[in-house]
Design an enzyme around this catalytic site. Structure first.
Site, short mmCIF file in Angstrom:
data_model
loop_
_atom_site.label_atom_id
_atom_site.label_comp_id
_atom_site.label_asym_id
_atom_site.label_seq_id
_atom_site.Cartn_x
_atom_site.Cartn_y
_atom_site.Cartn_z
N TYR A 144 0.84 -1.20 0.00
CA TYR A 144 0.00 0.00 0.00
C TYR A 144 0.88 1.26 0.00
O TYR A 144 0.76 2.10 -0.89
CB TYR A 144 -0.90 -0.03 1.23
N ARG A 185 -10.14 -1.82 11.34
CA ARG A 185 -9.57 -0.55 11.76
C ARG A 185 -9.97 -0.24 13.19
O ARG A 185 -10.94 -0.78 13.72
CB ARG A 185 -10.06 0.58 10.87
#
Ligand SMILES: NC(=O)c1ccc[n+]([C@@H]2O[C@H](COP(=O)([O-])OP(=O)(O)OC[C@H]3O[C@@H](n4cnc5c(N)ncnc54)[C@H](O)[C@@H]3O)[C@@H](O)[C@H]2O)c1
Ligand SMILES: NC(=O)c1ccc[n+]([C@@H]2O[C@H](COP(=O)([O-])OP(=O)(O)OC[C@H]3O[C@@H](n4cnc5c(N)ncnc54)[C@H](O)[C@@H]3O)[C@@H](O)[C@H]2O)c1
Ligand SMILES: O=c1ccn([C@@H]2O[C@H](COP(=O)(O)OP(=O)(O)O)[C@@H](O)[C@H]2O)c(=O)[nH]1
Ligand SMILES: O=c1ccn([C@@H]2O[C@H](COP(=O)(O)OP(=O)(O)O)[C@@H](O)[C@H]2O)c(=O)[nH]1
Ligand SMILES: O=c1ccn([C@@H]2O[C@H](COP(=O)(O)OP(=O)(O)O)[C@@H](O)[C@H]2O)c(=O)[nH]1
Ligand SMILES: O=c1ccn([C@@H]2O[C@H](COP(=O)(O)OP(=O)(O)O)[C@@H](O)[C@H]2O)c(=O)[nH]1
Lengths: 312, 312
Positions: A144, A185
């Protein structure tokens, strides 16, 4: 009203952006492969004459006529982008090249959704845009971080060489309704855990920090940036910094319930501190966040509550 | 003898690697688009039954059957890679994905020619492989540095996800015969300037350092790495560090002639110091450089001398 394209427009941030753009009266085309997004997020626009939803993977070329491209397509949370690292890299490299090629051909202005992750585990604090970052090129987050870094590089290469009008937003942690309940998350985990009276899981000692912005603030920032003259990268985030321990307490308090706060092993290469310096955003795109954290968290709790009930 | 593919095999390093591999008796296929390479560099193998030269741009897919891939295709010197930044990025991103896709399909071992530039302007000295680097993601060198960083990331992603056998060489500054006369690098510039009695141009104060290895040492290192079990990135370079001022003196002395040494403005984002820590190469691939710098420079002077005469 210029016609707009939003890649990743069926995702969390993208769908809020679509809402704002549709309300302004633009023609909006969404290109999304529904990897982490879902039709539900934009279904209220289906059938509207200004709206089009394309089931399209940006790793393949796309031919459209548009004036502005908001390029958001990419998995965004660590579990999602680590699920298929090769695909994450292809989406951000080949996919970004395709969308830049499209922008070049139709002379569209191009906004890249970059990320605070390009700063890696930062050694300066808060992070200004001229900080070069501290990223492990072969670590677990690299698929990422490095792909987003080179996507920025690509933007400036097309900007310089082919005169594509480039805008680069470095987005810091964002939360709000439509964020994925199971994306691992911190905000989604903690709210879900608190709502279900399960232990709230803090990774490591919990003294690492993050600065959370509410999604509508981000959307305002992206639109301001797109319509500004600013070609420099711009941090878009809320400087209101909290430790993860803090955050666990806040969410526990707002949700209520019996959850205890427990500690789990620390995550590899987890950034220790993160906070945007938003001087540039204030000066060059007249933007700063407005939504207080407590308001945003309550909205998000409400959303998660509804989602849990809907699934029952 | 396994059959081998060398991308960029008509270039400076690639052609020396081809020589060594052909002498060992391998079947060697070169894929090169002749952007910075030339047929001349491998013409002595044309017609040999074990040798094939493909005029191929790796930004397009390639279907072959091979056992090992040495992936060197990429412009390498700042003027070459800055000439067309978009192409540099495409070659190292899309091109590397294609070659990894090929390696995956045919189960070939894959060696990536990475670079010391992934360390950027390093803040630790000498550079060990676990240093994360200091690269400006939107600077003039980013089209090369960031693209090479993400190419490494891709290698490890294919290694982990698709079990491609990966080798990553971080190559430090290299010189020798067949290096480009007009690529603007320090060795070629200084030798050419000295041979033509023109001023030797030192950029900035000349106190920046580099560590130069001779090309045959590098070729040995690449082959050792390919045939080792080492999947970690490995620095391949000569720790013999010199300032650019030093270097100007050395070349002036070896060439003879009347050139004066002059200073030109410093280059943007020019790394200040660069020297490999080669502990890992010594331990894991039993390699260290052997060729003394003076020998290498004399060989290179000889080559440039011939090239100048050939062109007359
Ligand atoms: N949410 C954050 O905190 C945050 C922080 C920094 C940066 N960002 C960036 O903002 C953007 C949006 O993030 P988000 O939180 O909305 O994530 P998200 O996962 O909800 O949205 C991403 C969207 O992109 C789509 N997509 C993924 N790969 C695609 C492909 N190959 N082709 C077409 N569509 C594809 C997904 O289906 C999804 O709809 C991302 O680029 C992300 O990197 C988000
Ligand atoms: N020479 C050095 O000091 C040095 C240092 C670090 C890394 N490297 C790396 O080693 C490799 C070889 O470098 P070199 O010095 O021999 O450079 P070079 O320019 O002589 O060779 C590169 C070769 O790749 C070919 N090529 C470029 N783009 C291509 C494409 N899209 N498709 C097919 N072929 C393509 C060129 O035509 C050339 O033959 C490069 O990957 C470079 O990044 C070199
Ligand atoms: O309208 C367009 C124009 C281009 N592209 C893609 O964008 C890439 C990069 O475009 P660029 O103009 O840089 O490349 P080229 O056409 O030279 O390959 C192309 O390869 C196409 O795959 C696209 O998807 N839509
Ligand atoms: O259940 C969780 C999920 C995350 N985190 C921590 O919260 C921070 C933010 O993580 P997130 O994945 O939300 O975002 P990012 O690391 O990408 O900023 C990190 O330090 C995580 O280790 C945590 O303590 N518990
Ligand atoms: O023998 C091969 C196999 C694949 N590829 C290229 O390598 C890319 C990446 O391969 P991968 O298997 O990851 O991708 P996919 O086939 O799923 O697109 C492919 O898109 C092809 O363009 C190639 O050039 N030669
Ligand atoms: O004519 C020249 C060419 C290069 N350099 C310097 O020599 C060093 C090595 O440059 P080169 O381009 O050979 O390699 P790289 O910077 O990629 O290591 C850099 O500090 C350059 O600024 C110089 O002083 N004069």
């Amino acid at each position: 009203h210029p016609s707009l394209q939003v890649t990743g427009g069926a995702g969390f941030v993208g769908s809020h952006l679509v809402d704002a753009l549709m309300i302004q009266g633009h023609e909006v085309t969404v290109a999304d492969n529904f990897f982490t997004g879902r039709k539900r997020n934009v279904e209220h626009w289906l059938g509207h004459e200004n709206f089009e939803l394309l089931n399209h993977d940006i790793v393949n070329p796309l031919y459209l006529e548009v004036d502005q491209i908001y390029h958001l397509a990419s998995p965004a949370s660590p579990p999602n982008y680590m699920y298929n690292p090769i695909k994450t890299i292809k989406t951000n490299t080949i996919g970004t090249i395709n969308m830049l090629g499209l922008a070049k051909r139709v002379k569209a202005r191009f906004l890249m959704a970059s990320t605070s992750e390009i700063y890696g585990d930062p050694e300066v604090h808060p992070q200004q845009e001229d900080y070069w970052g501290n990223v492990n090129p072969i670590g677990p987050r690299a698929c990422y971080d490095e792909a987003k870094r080179v996507a920025e590089t690509m933007c400036y290469a097309y900007g310089k060489q082919d005169r594509v009008e480039i805008r680069v937003a470095r987005i810091f942690n964002t939360f709000g309704p439509r964020m994925h309940m199971n994306d691992g998350r911190v905000v989604s985990n903690f709210i879900l855990q608190a709502l279900q009276n399960e232990p709230i899981t803090v990774y490591g000692d919990g003294e690492q920090t993050r600065s959370f912005q509410y999604v509508t603030d981000l959307v305002d920032g992206l639109m301001n940036l797109m319509n500004s003259n600013c070609t420099l990268p711009v941090n878009i985030g809320n400087p209101d910094e909290h430790t993860i321990n803090d955050f666990a307490q806040i969410i526990k308090r707002l949700v209520g319930g019996e959850s205890e706060i427990v500690h789990k092993p620390a995550v590899e290469d987890d950034p220790h501190r993160r906070r945007p310096d938003i001087t540039r955003a204030k000066q060059l795109i007249s933007w700063e966040p407005k939504v207080p954290m407590m308001f945003g968290i309550n909205k998000t709790i409400e959303y998660f509550h509804q989602e849990i009930n809907r699934k029952k």
